[in-house]
Design a protein around this motif. Structure first.
Motif, short mmCIF file in Angstrom:
data_model
loop_
_atom_site.label_atom_id
_atom_site.label_comp_id
_atom_site.label_asym_id
_atom_site.label_seq_id
_atom_site.Cartn_x
_atom_site.Cartn_y
_atom_site.Cartn_z
N ALA A 163 0.75 -1.21 0.15
CA ALA A 163 -0.08 0.05 0.03
C ALA A 163 0.81 1.27 0.07
O ALA A 163 2.20 1.20 0.34
CB ALA A 163 -0.90 0.00 1.15
N ASN A 164 0.32 2.39 -0.57
CA ASN A 164 1.21 3.52 -0.56
C ASN A 164 1.44 3.95 1.10
O ASN A 164 0.58 4.27 1.70
CB ASN A 164 0.35 4.50 -1.01
CG ASN A 164 0.85 5.97 -1.43
OD1 ASN A 164 2.33 5.92 -1.28
ND2 ASN A 164 0.47 7.11 -1.88
N PRO A 165 2.79 4.15 1.14
CA PRO A 165 3.07 4.43 2.88
C PRO A 165 2.73 5.88 2.85
O PRO A 165 3.04 6.68 2.13
CB PRO A 165 4.62 4.16 2.69
CG PRO A 165 5.08 4.29 1.44
CD PRO A 165 3.82 3.83 0.60
N THR A 166 2.54 6.17 4.12
CA THR A 166 2.19 7.61 4.68
C THR A 166 3.31 7.99 5.63
O THR A 166 3.42 9.39 5.73
CB THR A 166 0.86 7.75 5.31
OG1 THR A 166 0.57 6.80 6.25
CG2 THR A 166 -0.53 7.28 4.13
N LEU A 167 4.01 7.08 6.03
CA LEU A 167 4.89 7.38 7.06
C LEU A 167 6.47 7.28 6.30
O LEU A 167 6.66 6.26 5.39
CB LEU A 167 5.14 6.51 8.23
CG LEU A 167 3.93 6.87 9.30
CD1 LEU A 167 4.13 5.52 10.21
CD2 LEU A 167 3.87 8.06 9.90
N CYS A 168 7.25 8.18 6.64
CA CYS A 168 8.65 8.22 5.95
C CYS A 168 9.66 8.44 7.14
O CYS A 168 9.16 9.32 8.02
CB CYS A 168 8.83 8.79 4.70
SG CYS A 168 8.92 10.60 5.11
N TRP A 169 10.84 8.23 6.95
CA TRP A 169 12.00 8.73 7.63
C TRP A 169 12.64 9.76 7.09
O TRP A 169 12.91 9.77 5.92
CB TRP A 169 13.22 7.48 7.63
CG TRP A 169 12.42 6.46 8.64
CD1 TRP A 169 12.17 5.24 8.05
CD2 TRP A 169 12.48 6.22 10.06
NE1 TRP A 169 11.47 4.24 8.97
CE2 TRP A 169 11.82 4.90 10.32
CE3 TRP A 169 12.68 7.11 11.12
CZ2 TRP A 169 11.59 4.54 11.68
CZ3 TRP A 169 12.32 6.59 12.51
CH2 TRP A 169 12.05 5.32 12.76
N VAL A 170 12.61 10.79 7.70
CA VAL A 170 13.15 12.00 7.31
C VAL A 170 14.50 12.50 8.02
O VAL A 170 14.94 12.11 9.00
CB VAL A 170 12.25 13.30 7.94
CG1 VAL A 170 13.20 14.57 7.36
CG2 VAL A 170 11.16 13.19 7.00
#
Length: 199
Positions: A163-170
């Motif tokens: 699924a399209n991720p909504t969380l990412c590591w910045v």
């Protein structure tokens, strides 16, 4: 027994080992396997993290495993009208004014250069202030930069079966003692990591 061989004169650029297309990236994939967190023994990498990565790799689809081993590395600061070109997984490609996406299948990383334009960062993340390193939501905003980012993630998600991720590591370039910075740079497999070779 005498074996006769026919000598064929080839142009200079065609001389070499003839390999099928499927084997041309074998050295890169072997290097990626040797640097994968699931298979790498490193004192800074806890055994629990390695075990979780190995279990996730065993359960992943082939396309997701390939993304985990060789992530997609894209510059987001280039012209918004075009699809950004994929870059080699090397820190040589990082520019101080750039913003980059590293799609590892189930994880998404966003590298923000020390001199990245604050307006571009706010267009991507929807924040007015400069975000610190850590996990962040990727909102869908009504601007071309955000829409392009989400279309890239949707397209790669279809290939990886996620699924399209909504969380990412910045990750911020200017935070030098950040463990996330070291983790991000460890995913750039074409660089030398500790005692392991480069590509």
């Amino acid at each position: 027994m005498v074996v006769l061989a026919r000598v064929v004169r080839l142009p200079f650029y065609e001389i070499g080992l003839s390999t099928p297309l499927s084997l041309r990236c074998l050295p890169l994939l072997v290097l990626a396997l040797s640097k994968a967190p699931a298979l790498r023994s490193h004192p800074a990498l806890p055994i629990d993290t390695r075990s979780a990565q190995l279990a996730a790799m065993k359960a992943a689809s082939p396309s997701d495993t390939l993304l985990r081993l060789h992530p997609t590395f894209l510059p987001l600061h280039v012209n918004c009208d075009q699809s950004p070109p994929a870059l080699n997984l090397s820190s040589e490609r990082l520019e101080r004014h750039g913003v980059y996406l590293l799609d590892c299948g189930q994880e998404v990383w966003l590298w923000i250069g020390a001199q990245a334009h604050p307006e571009l960062v706010s267009l991507l993340l929807g924040t007015q202030s400069s975000p610190s390193s850590g996990q962040c939501l990727l909102p869908t905003l009504n601007n071309p930069h955000s829409q392009r980012l989400h279309s890239i993630l949707t397209q790669s998600g279809k290939q990886a079966g996620r699924a399209n991720p909504t969380l990412c590591w910045v990750v911020r370039e200017d935070q030098t003692n950040d463990p996330l910075r070291e983790a991000f740079l460890g995913l750039l497999i074409e660089d030398r990591i500790g005692e392991q070779p480069s590509y």
